[in-house]
Every structure is written in C-alpha cells, then in structure tokens.
Design an enzyme around this catalytic site. Structure first.
Site, PDB file in Angstrom:
ATOM      1  CB  CYS A 105       1.512  -2.510 -12.049  1.00  0.00           C
ATOM      2  SG  CYS A 105       0.068  -1.565 -11.583  1.00  0.00           S
ATOM      3  CG  HIS A 147       0.621  -5.152  -6.842  1.00  0.00           C
ATOM      4  ND1 HIS A 147       1.822  -4.983  -7.502  1.00  0.00           N
ATOM      5  CD2 HIS A 147      -0.304  -4.462  -7.573  1.00  0.00           C
ATOM      6  CE1 HIS A 147       1.626  -4.227  -8.572  1.00  0.00           C
ATOM      7  NE2 HIS A 147       0.338  -3.898  -8.648  1.00  0.00           N
ATOM      8  CD  GLU A 148      -4.124  -5.446  -7.516  1.00  0.00           C
ATOM      9  OE1 GLU A 148      -4.595  -4.311  -7.727  1.00  0.00           O
ATOM     10  OE2 GLU A 148      -3.332  -6.006  -8.303  1.00  0.00           O
ATOM     11  CG  HIS A 151      -2.971  -0.302  -7.129  1.00  0.00           C
ATOM     12  ND1 HIS A 151      -2.407   0.658  -7.941  1.00  0.00           N
ATOM     13  CD2 HIS A 151      -2.587  -1.499  -7.642  1.00  0.00           C
ATOM     14  CE1 HIS A 151      -1.711   0.058  -8.901  1.00  0.00           C
ATOM     15  NE2 HIS A 151      -1.790  -1.243  -8.742  1.00  0.00           N
TER      16      HIS A 151
HETATM   17 ZN   LIG Z   1      -0.889  -2.675  -9.895  1.00  0.00          ZN
END
Ligand SMILES: [Zn+2]
Length: 195
Positions: A105, A147-148, A151
């Site tokens: 990341c 993954h995004e 966030h």
């Molecule tokens: Zn990330």
C-alpha cells in the site's frame, strides 16, 4: 498536481469516506491529481483518504501488473489498460474461492503481506461522468478494487493479517508514523512534527 500521500497512522485513513455529489467542488481536478499522484508513486490504485480526502472515491490502473508473465494471457490482457474511476462504490457481492496475494500500500511503504480475499466481486459505482454501473470483476482486477474499496471504508490491508504477523510489523508501522520511511514519492506523516 502530485499530492503528498498520507502515511499509516493518520486518522483520515480510518474514516468512512463520504458520498460525493456530481456538484462536488473541483471533482475533475481531484480525480486528475489522484491519477497523477498514483502514477508518480508507481501504484496501481489510490483512494481519496490517501490524499487526505475523506470521500468515497478511488482510481485504479492495473497496467503495471500486466507484465507478469506467470499470469494467464487472458488475465494479462484484462489488466493491461484497465483504468477506472470509482465514485460512491458499493460492493454488492463477494464470492468464489478465497485466495492470497502479497499486497502492499502506498500509505504503508516497505510492508508487504499475504492477504486473503474472495476471487470475484459485484460492484455498483458511478464513473467520472456520474453514470451508474454494476459490474462483475475477478482475479487481480477484483483484488485491487477490494483493496481500494477498503480504504473508503477505513480499512487497511494490515487489518486483514494474523495477530502474529501484526506483531511482527509493529515496529515498521511505528516507523512510518514517526516519519522515518523514505519512499521515492512525497508523503505526509502523522507524528512527524512535534515529536
Ligand atoms: Zn492501499
């Protein structure tokens, strides 16, 4: 404009992103800056909280993954040029096998860990023209989106590893918070001043 990337420990990475309206001020500029910042850091995805904006927005370009010759040709082709802006995304379904991949990341430099995720997702989102879409993605494209997406939900990949592994990277995470990491892109660290 290249923006500084917020480092691990900054509270903005833990907030739930807010929904965005089509009238959001400077949205096209924010999106353009996010792509520029992601490319500059050689990332394949970047979420708004990583540039200090608590918004449900992330951008993806998986092209750098398409060079991996160990991947099936169809997957390489899928990854090549897969560039997408996700606004107000909502994952509707995660399914298929759970598989692990070594994730990193931009907000957590020098830390990489195997993370388990579902193979396939169904996601609803608006593109940069505020056209609503519902699409199904799998493989590495799905992985980058997951993954995004985490966030904008305030979740980091380091939350998804075993407690033993968490212990092992504790020092590295502290170093990031203290501003001791030196990636080759601009970052902003939460404890750097006043300590
Ligand atoms: Zn990330």
């Amino acid at each position: 404009m290249i923006l500084p990337i917020v480092g691990y420990g900054d509270p903005v990475l833990r907030k739930m992103g807010e929904e965005i309206t089509a009238e959001h001020p400077n949205l096209p500029e924010i999106i353009a800056n996010m792509y520029e910042t992601m490319y500059n850091a050689c990332g394949v995805g970047l979420a708004a909280p990583q540039v200090g904006l608590s918004l449900r927005l992330f951008v993806i370009d998986t092209t750098p993954f398409s060079d991996d010759e160990e991947l099936p040709v169809e997957e390489q082709e899928q990854l090549n040029g897969f560039k997408r802006t996700f606004i107000n995304a909502k994952i509707l379904k995660e399914e298929g096998e759970i598989w692990s991949f070594n994730e990193g990341c931009l907000s957590i430099p020098d830390v990489r860990e195997d993370v388990y995720r579902h193979e396939k997702i169904t996601i609803e989102y608006c593109d940069e023209n505020f056209v609503t879409k519902t699409e199904v993605f799998d493989g590495l494209v799905a992985r980058v989106i997951q993954h995004e997406y985490d966030h904008i939900e305030g979740v980091l990949f380091t939350d998804l590893i075993s407690s033993l592994k968490k212990k092992l990277i504790k020092k590295k995470l502290q170093n990031i918070m203290d501003g001791k990491s030196r990636p080759d892109y601009r970052m902003k660290f939460c404890n750097k001043k006043g300590r």
